[in-house]
Design an enzyme around this catalytic site. Structure first.
Site, short mmCIF file in Angstrom:
data_model
loop_
_atom_site.label_atom_id
_atom_site.label_comp_id
_atom_site.label_asym_id
_atom_site.label_seq_id
_atom_site.Cartn_x
_atom_site.Cartn_y
_atom_site.Cartn_z
N SER A 59 0.83 -1.20 0.00
CA SER A 59 0.00 0.00 0.00
C SER A 59 0.87 1.26 0.00
O SER A 59 1.88 1.33 0.71
CB SER A 59 -0.90 0.00 1.24
OG SER A 59 -1.73 1.14 1.25
N LYS A 103 -3.34 2.10 -2.35
CA LYS A 103 -3.07 3.19 -1.43
C LYS A 103 -4.29 3.35 -0.53
O LYS A 103 -5.42 3.10 -0.95
CB LYS A 103 -2.79 4.47 -2.25
CG LYS A 103 -2.35 5.65 -1.42
CD LYS A 103 -1.74 6.72 -2.32
CE LYS A 103 -1.51 8.01 -1.53
NZ LYS A 103 -0.66 7.80 -0.34
N ASN A 156 -5.67 -0.10 7.62
CA ASN A 156 -4.56 0.75 8.06
C ASN A 156 -4.93 1.41 9.37
O ASN A 156 -5.54 2.47 9.39
CB ASN A 156 -4.27 1.79 6.98
CG ASN A 156 -3.12 2.71 7.37
OD1 ASN A 156 -2.45 2.48 8.37
ND2 ASN A 156 -2.90 3.74 6.59
N CYS A 166 -1.05 4.15 10.34
CA CYS A 166 -0.29 5.16 9.62
C CYS A 166 0.19 6.23 10.60
O CYS A 166 -0.61 6.84 11.29
CB CYS A 166 -1.13 5.80 8.52
SG CYS A 166 -0.13 6.90 7.53
N ASN A 211 4.33 -1.47 9.16
CA ASN A 211 4.20 -0.16 8.54
C ASN A 211 5.52 0.57 8.79
O ASN A 211 6.45 0.02 9.35
CB ASN A 211 3.01 0.58 9.18
CG ASN A 211 2.42 1.61 8.24
OD1 ASN A 211 3.15 2.30 7.53
ND2 ASN A 211 1.10 1.73 8.25
N GLY A 220 12.28 1.07 3.42
CA GLY A 220 13.43 0.67 2.62
C GLY A 220 14.31 -0.34 3.33
O GLY A 220 14.00 -0.78 4.45
N GLY A 243 11.27 -3.32 3.64
CA GLY A 243 12.58 -3.34 3.00
C GLY A 243 12.84 -4.51 2.07
O GLY A 243 13.99 -4.77 1.72
N GLY A 263 7.61 -2.77 -1.27
CA GLY A 263 7.19 -1.38 -1.20
C GLY A 263 8.17 -0.42 -1.85
O GLY A 263 8.16 -0.22 -3.06
#
Lengths: 270, 306
Positions: free
Chosen positions: B25, B49, B131, B134, B196, B221, B248, B269
């Protein structure tokens, strides 16, 4: 949108920390327009992680070559400056909106500064091929941050330089040169590339003088293809009448915009 | 390429996945931009998203900054809102040859339930990913995912309004993620996905200002992979539902690490930002890995940590 393994043909320093890279990228070369950028992967993808977006300063469709002029300032552009010929660089041609030509016969004024001038070089050359009269106005902090006349001259019938310290050309801002141009020669179409403050000043001058102004924007981005929604620029009027349309994505909704579309600051007229 | 033998399919909480690689997402928008650059038919699926009840403009720029082996984002849940999603984005998503998981969020417990109910009539949604975690948007101060009670309340609201599989997406910004995982499973989640982004910050020393318009952002990442892996391993032991590993994943080896730790599938992602075809390339490498080692079913690797 296309992702292509571009082959680096040459990569030479053309001014202090400014490099000109020529890349063989035939699929991109046939479709890239002035004002657009390419997103180049330098390194294996962990450090640096993301690609570097660079404006295209020239393209030769027949030869399948694109050129990027960049300043080695951050980790990615410094790494790119060290890459030698024949290297394969994954290169994405993502952007959608290039600069649009004015009506035939309109005088054109290109306003840039330092390293923000490359898209204007490509644009100026193209417009001159189509018989537009063009002037190129470029500002920089100091003389050594200007590109050579050899690189600038093909883009315009007349080139005017300014430096903050007066070491070359007009001592002052590039916006002074624009004011002079407008006062002496009257109506024209303005195209601008530069830092936010400079573009805002140019947009304000053009609004006041009632001349059209297009800008080619840069913004920090992760992907360059519209999926991260990171390269947001606030619009003067939201698209589609909802809060969702308050920001445009520079990468796919631009990077070229009519200056009047952009909300340059909180006090900007709408 | 030799003949392909391995079976990469996964049954994830009743959702049949061709392979265990989905796009995460917020890193594939609603799919359309990636169409010329990747092949959804070769992926396990994608997660949209986040959709909220109302359209959201998101945070002021600067929204992105690269950090060592990672990046911070402060997008602020920019999205067209439920109504426009149903009218404009969903018909295009439904046309994709892929399992589409729709990610939803709300700002009150009731809104979570309403989101689920409003999507129930749309045919073709594979699952809902909720979600609750976030870190970019304040929901009256706290975010739902940081306390077992509020996380469970949001999931229970969704559970009561949908027949579809419910995947609770968990935040790593908590003291004990296993406690939150148990709470959302007790509230009816069919699966959990984690992690997340981690809350992070970047500062411009010259200007003495935060780099991001939202001041803090979410770190993603390769930099966060070891954190994600540890949390997946911990949660997989704490709950009896399937786990989706996120954080990641850049290579097939990364994906395999998550599976060995206990994830039944994984989401790619940030890697897609640098390489829009990253997900498909990971799938290809998973085939190669399994074929080279004579692994018939990738599902046999799930939770195989010795």
């Amino acid at each position: 949108m296309i992702d292509e393994q571009a082959r680096l043909l040459s990569n030479r320093e053309v001014a202090a920390d400014f490099y000109l890279a020529r890349l063989n990228a035939p699929h991109i070369a046939v479709r890239i327009e002035p004002g657009q950028f390419v997103n180049i992967q330098v390194g294996a993808g962990v450090a640096p992680l993301l690609r570097v977006p660079l404006s295209v300063s020239g393209a030769d469709r027949e030869a399948g070559i694109i050129e990027v002029l960049y300043e080695a300032v951050g980790p990615k552009t410094r790494a790119l400056s060290q890459v030698g010929p024949d290297a394969a660089l994954p290169t994405l041609s993502p952007s959608r909106q290039g600069l649009a030509a004015p009506s035939e016969g309109t005088r054109v004024v290109l306003v840039g500064c330092g390293i923000c001038v490359p898209p204007l070089l490509y644009w100026g050359l193209k417009l001159r091929q189509r018989s537009y009269q063009t002037a190129l106005l470029v500002g920089a902090r100091t003389a050594d941050k200007h590109l050579s006349n050899e690189l600038l001259a093909p883009a315009a019938d007349a080139v005017h330089l300014a430096t903050d310290d007066g070491s070359l050309g007009h001592a002052g801002l590039v916006t002074d040169l624009l004011q002079n141009e407008l006062a002496e020669k009257g109506p024209c179409a303005v195209y601008c590339c530069g830092p936010h403050g400079m573009m805002q000043a140019v947009a304000a001058i053009c609004l006041e003088a009632q001349v059209p102004c297009q800008v080619s924007l840069e913004e920090y981005m992760a992907c360059g293809i519209g999926i991260c929604v990171g390269c947001a620029v606030e619009l003067a009027t939201a698209k589609g009448d909802t809060d969702y349309g308050r920001y445009a994505r520079v990468c796919v909704d631009g990077p070229a915009f009519d200056a009047r579309q952009i909300k340059w600051g909180n006090a900007w007229p709408t | 390429m030799g003949q392909r033998m391995a079976d990469l399919s996964i049954d994830f909480a009743g959702v049949q996945l061709r392979n265990p690689v989905l796009l995460a997402s917020g890193t594939c928008n609603y799919g359309q931009e990636l169409l010329p650059l990747t092949d959804f038919a070769r992926l396990g699926g994608l997660v949209t998203k986040t959709i909220t009840p109302q359209p959201r403009g998101g945070n002021p720029p600067q929204r992105i900054v690269e950090t060592p082996a990672g990046m911070l984002n402060s997008i602020g849940l920019q999205n067209p809102g439920l109504e426009a999603f149903v009218e404009k984005q969903w018909p295009l998503l439904a046309d994709l040859d892929a399992q589409v998981v729709v990610n939803i969020a709300g700002f009150t417990v009731e809104e979570f339930g309403q989101m689920a109910a409003s999507l129930e009539a749309l045919a073709g949604i594979a699952a809902l990913e909720v979600n609750i975690s976030c870190p970019n948007v304040e929901a009256g101060g706290d975010n739902f995912a940081t306390r077992p009670q509020t996380a469970a309340a949001a999931i229970a609201a969704v559970r009561s309004r949908t027949q579809r599989p419910v995947i609770a997406k968990l935040t790593p910004n908590v003291t004990d993620i296993a406690e939150i995982a148990r709470a959302v499973v007790d509230a009816g989640a069919d699966a959990v996905s984690l992690i997340n982004t981690l809350v992070g910050m970047a500062i411009d020393v010259e200007q003495r200002r935060p780099v991001l318009g939202g001041i803090t952002g979410g770190l993603s990442g390769p930099a966060i992979k070891p954190v994600a892996l540890a949390m997946v391993w911990k949660v997989a032991q704490a709950v009896d539902v399937p786990v989706m590993g996120i954080g990641g994943i850049t290579s097939a080896r990364d994906a395999l690490e998550f599976m060995v730790a206990g994830a039944s599938a994984g989401q790619v992602g940030t890697a897609s930002f640098a390489n829009p075809n990253a997900g498909v390339e990971i799938v290809e490498d998973l085939y190669a890995y399994c074929d080279e080692r004579g692994i018939d079913r990738i599902a046999s690797l799930v939770g195989s940590l010795r």
